[in-house]
Design an enzyme around this catalytic site. Structure first.
Site, mmCIF file in Angstrom:
data_model
loop_
_atom_site.group_PDB
_atom_site.id
_atom_site.type_symbol
_atom_site.label_atom_id
_atom_site.label_comp_id
_atom_site.label_asym_id
_atom_site.label_seq_id
_atom_site.Cartn_x
_atom_site.Cartn_y
_atom_site.Cartn_z
ATOM 1 N N HIS A 161 2.246 -4.404 6.269
ATOM 2 C CA HIS A 161 2.320 -5.863 6.169
ATOM 3 C C HIS A 161 2.808 -6.541 7.442
ATOM 4 O O HIS A 161 2.802 -7.767 7.531
ATOM 5 C CB HIS A 161 3.183 -6.264 4.970
ATOM 6 N N CYS A 197 7.190 -3.234 8.373
ATOM 7 C CA CYS A 197 6.358 -2.446 7.464
ATOM 8 C C CYS A 197 4.992 -2.299 8.147
ATOM 9 O O CYS A 197 4.395 -3.305 8.538
ATOM 10 C CB CYS A 197 6.213 -3.180 6.139
ATOM 11 N N HIS A 241 -10.532 -5.059 -4.683
ATOM 12 C CA HIS A 241 -10.331 -5.099 -6.135
ATOM 13 C C HIS A 241 -11.666 -4.849 -6.849
ATOM 14 O O HIS A 241 -11.732 -4.157 -7.857
ATOM 15 C CB HIS A 241 -9.775 -6.463 -6.560
ATOM 16 N N CYS A 249 4.794 -4.830 -0.173
ATOM 17 C CA CYS A 249 4.581 -3.568 -0.911
ATOM 18 C C CYS A 249 5.271 -3.604 -2.266
ATOM 19 O O CYS A 249 4.996 -2.762 -3.113
ATOM 20 C CB CYS A 249 5.176 -2.377 -0.169
ATOM 21 N N LYS A 271 -8.462 -3.450 9.314
ATOM 22 C CA LYS A 271 -7.841 -3.666 8.020
ATOM 23 C C LYS A 271 -8.274 -5.046 7.511
ATOM 24 O O LYS A 271 -8.372 -5.987 8.292
ATOM 25 C CB LYS A 271 -6.323 -3.634 8.233
ATOM 26 N N LYS A 303 -6.259 -11.710 5.664
ATOM 27 C CA LYS A 303 -6.547 -13.142 5.770
ATOM 28 C C LYS A 303 -6.373 -13.620 7.197
ATOM 29 O O LYS A 303 -7.142 -14.451 7.678
ATOM 30 C CB LYS A 303 -5.575 -13.907 4.874
ATOM 31 N N CYS A 349 10.386 -4.299 1.125
ATOM 32 C CA CYS A 349 9.190 -4.981 1.625
ATOM 33 C C CYS A 349 8.547 -5.714 0.459
ATOM 34 O O CYS A 349 8.105 -5.087 -0.511
ATOM 35 C CB CYS A 349 8.198 -4.003 2.239
ATOM 36 N N HIS A 395 -10.569 -9.760 -3.964
ATOM 37 C CA HIS A 395 -11.416 -9.447 -2.811
ATOM 38 C C HIS A 395 -12.221 -8.183 -3.117
ATOM 39 O O HIS A 395 -12.103 -7.590 -4.196
ATOM 40 C CB HIS A 395 -10.598 -9.344 -1.527
HETATM 41 O O1 ME8 Z 1 -1.043 -2.595 -5.914
HETATM 42 N N1 ME8 Z 1 -9.878 -0.474 -0.183
HETATM 43 O O2 ME8 Z 1 -2.038 -4.510 -6.750
HETATM 44 P P1 ME8 Z 1 -3.025 -4.930 -5.572
HETATM 45 C C1 ME8 Z 1 -10.012 0.036 -1.409
HETATM 46 N N2 ME8 Z 1 -0.251 -4.700 -8.618
HETATM 47 N N3 ME8 Z 1 -9.385 -0.457 -2.503
HETATM 48 C C2 ME8 Z 1 -8.607 -1.527 -2.356
HETATM 49 C C3 ME8 Z 1 -8.431 -2.133 -1.093
HETATM 50 C C4 ME8 Z 1 -9.121 -1.562 0.025
HETATM 51 N N4 ME8 Z 1 -9.033 -2.072 1.256
HETATM 52 N N5 ME8 Z 1 -7.591 -3.161 -1.258
HETATM 53 C C5 ME8 Z 1 -7.252 -3.208 -2.567
HETATM 54 C C6 ME8 Z 1 -1.155 -3.478 -6.748
HETATM 55 N N6 ME8 Z 1 -7.858 -2.227 -3.245
HETATM 56 C C7 ME8 Z 1 -0.305 -3.432 -8.007
HETATM 57 C C8 ME8 Z 1 -0.887 -2.391 -8.939
HETATM 58 S S1 ME8 Z 1 -0.917 -1.053 -11.245
HETATM 59 C C9 ME8 Z 1 0.169 -0.705 -12.424
HETATM 60 C C10 ME8 Z 1 -0.113 -2.195 -10.200
HETATM 61 C C11 ME8 Z 1 -7.755 -1.989 -4.707
HETATM 62 O O3 ME8 Z 1 -3.527 -6.292 -5.930
HETATM 63 C C12 ME8 Z 1 -7.310 -0.574 -5.029
HETATM 64 O O4 ME8 Z 1 -7.617 -0.289 -6.361
HETATM 65 O O5 ME8 Z 1 -2.396 -4.748 -4.251
HETATM 66 C C13 ME8 Z 1 -5.806 -0.670 -4.865
HETATM 67 O O6 ME8 Z 1 -5.131 0.419 -5.452
HETATM 68 C C14 ME8 Z 1 -5.566 -1.987 -5.581
HETATM 69 O O7 ME8 Z 1 -6.706 -2.802 -5.216
HETATM 70 C C15 ME8 Z 1 -4.266 -2.648 -5.180
HETATM 71 O O8 ME8 Z 1 -4.255 -3.917 -5.745
#
Ligand code: ME8
Length: 521
Positions: A147, A144, A21, A129, A300, A303, A126, A18
């Site tokens: 979530h 949480c 990312h 998380c 926030k 989905k 959780c 999304h």
């Molecule tokens: O946490 N605003 O993966 P994840 C800004 N797999 N950035 C956002 C966002 C938002 N609303 N939503 C997501 C994980 N991001 C773990 C990480 S690393 C060793 C493991 C971005 O798929 C932002 O970079 O939940 C956030 O830190 C990341 O997506 C979390 O991605």
């Protein structure tokens, strides 16, 4: 050659990518492209995080195996990044056998050093998380807060990592900038928050394995347990570049120069990850930057609310390059902010359709009308004011903003320079000069082309394809990236700025509209 190793988080494959990312990944890409243009040896790593309960459950729900599920979603991430022109050097998947084997050697190392021990854990987990929460973390419904689900009670025998052993060392590395192993956390307010927590609370050891989860990497010293998904995931930053074999690439690249993420996972990156590295005797990343979290229309992104924006939708609406530019333009990188389709559209119309699009259009139009499509010869004794030099020097001093990840301010500077290029046309009024047979007209047209070329060099990290297309319209046969690199990496830009000068006699070729205006609705 100076190296620059930059990473994004590796994203969970429980769902397709999304805009959140895309935000981090585009930021990393812009920095990578800029540092490459500065002549640095850049390595840009991204990838997918594929183990853990979250993925296991998502696969179950989809009626498929976790690996098949991960294969599919991981390829969706790759596709999305290709569409957005993300120039990563490496894409790691935590199910890569090379990663799995390197995780095992790393954990064996910590185990041999006595930093991992067996114990009993009971707590509230959780899955969203992928971490244990304390009672104090829950909302009034005992859920949480992120979530809105009730964490699961877990009580099991597993392995602990001695995080508590690193409290003082971490605090020193984080707060003391003169420490040669300093880890710089940005923005500074977040650094202070982390340091404050480390000062106020005693760090507790963390559970680093699961006995009841199959979908993970088995521990090398106890095959019945799998590695905690965060421990597995954080290690990607070194396993992807050859930590296990102590490869030449690893020796060259580690420690990372810049690790990007949002604030949601800063604790993992600024406390747990550095502690793991200290445990293994490895240097800490030089810089960890946690950008803000954004909401969509004040809510926030989720989905269930139905407000998730996908990168493909952004590209379809604006084109990939404009989408890259827009996501970084709305608010400062370190701050929280709100995004809406309307705000993106407004910004698109003002900055791109009106300002840049118009400049390209008018420049090419006038070259066609008043110079038979050819870049004219600037009269040697011309008195027409040149503006390209000002653009180059203004944007040159704005590069620092990019180095400090102030994309938002850099974009504002770029818009100011675009304004001056548009004003130049307004003030010189070539259409009047043509009527009056003013002999300065060729010099003005030449300057207009020079302004546009200068601007494309500075817009290039954000909009690589658009800038290439502007160069093609200006009749440039040389690759914009090589020329921009030659200029931006030169020791004496004053001397090398000639390489950016348009070449008289070049045939220009006006293209279609780069940024069609979007209507309000
Ligand atoms: O946490 N605003 O993966 P994840 C800004 N797999 N950035 C956002 C966002 C938002 N609303 N939503 C997501 C994980 N991001 C773990 C990480 S690393 C060793 C493991 C971005 O798929 C932002 O970079 O939940 C956030 O830190 C990341 O997506 C979390 O991605």
């Amino acid at each position: 050659m100076k190296k620059y190793y930059i990473t994004t988080p590796i994203y969970y494959v429980n769902d397709t990518p999304h805009i959140g990312h895309a935000y981090t990944t585009v930021a990393a890409d812009v920095l990578s492209r800029y540092h490459r243009l500065r002549g640095e040896d850049v390595y840009f790593l991204t990838g997918t995080d594929e183990h853990g309960s979250k993925i296991e459950q998502a696969a179950q729900k989809a009626g498929t195996s976790p690996k098949e599920f991960a294969d599919h979603i991981s390829s969706e991430f790759r596709k999305a990044w290709e569409e957005l022109g993300i120039s990563f050097s490496g894409f790691i998947r935590t199910t890569d056998p090379k990663h799995e084997s390197a995780v095992k050697s790393f954990l064996q190392k910590l185990f041999d050093k006595g930093l991992i021990y067996k114990g009993n854990y009971s707590g509230l987990y959780c899955v969203g998380c992928e971490k244990y929460l304390g009672e104090a973390d829950l909302d009034e419904q005992k859920c949480c807060p992120d979530h809105k689900t009730r964490p699961e009670e877990h009580s099991e025998e597993n392995y602990f990592f001695k995080l508590s052993a690193f409290q003082d060392e971490l605090l020193a590395r984080i707060t003391d900038e003169s420490n040669p192993g300093h880890i710089a956390i940005y923005p500074v307010e977040r650094r202070n928050e982390i340091a404050g927590k480390l000062k106020a609370n005693k760090l507790e050891d963390i559970s680093m394995s699961r006995s009841d989860l199959k979908w993970g990497i088995p521990l090398p010293f106890d095959e019945k347990q799998t590695a905690y998904v965060w421990v597995d995931a954080l290690l990607n930053y070194i396993t992807a570049i050859g930590f296990e074999d102590n490869s030449e690439l690893f020796k060259k690249l580690w420690p990372a120069d810049c690790q990007l993420m949002a604030k949601d996972i800063l604790w993992f990156h600024s406390v747990i990850w550095p502690a793991m590295l200290l445990g293994a005797g490895l240097p800490l990343p030089k810089k960890v930057f946690a950008h803000g979290f954004f909401t969509i229309d004040g809510q926030k992104m989720s989905k269930s609310i139905g407000n998730v924006i996908r990168p493909q939708e952004l590209s379809a609406m604006f084109g990939a390059d404009a989408a890259r530019y827009l996501v970084l333009s709305l608010f400062p990188f370190g701050a929280d902010g709100d995004i809406s389709w309307q705000a993106l559209k407004d910004k698109y119309n003002t900055d791109l359709a009106n300002n840049l699009g118009n400049l390209v259009n008018r420049t090419l139009d006038m070259l066609e009308k008043f110079s038979a499509k050819l870049i004219p010869e600037p009269a040697a004794a011309s008195t027409a004011p040149a503006c390209a030099d000002t653009i180059l020097s203004q944007m040159g001093s704005s590069e620092l903003l990019l180095e400090n990840l102030e994309f938002h301010r850099y974009i504002a500077a770029l818009q100011m320079s675009l304004n001056s290029a548009n004003q130049y046309i307004q003030q010189t009024a070539p259409w009047k000069m043509a009527k009056e047979n003013n002999p300065e007209l060729p010099a003005v047209l030449f300057n207009m082309a020079a302004n546009l070329k200068a601007l494309t060099v500075y817009a290039l990290p954000f909009m690589p394809n658009i800038c290439k297309s502007i160069w093609a319209q200006l009749g440039e046969s040389e690759d914009i990236e090589s020329v921009a690199r030659e200029y931006l990496s030169s020791a004496d830009r004053n001397k090398s700025k000639n390489i950016l000068s348009p070449r008289p006699g070049t045939a220009t070729q006006k293209g279609g509209i780069l940024f069609p205006r979007l209507e309000k609705k």
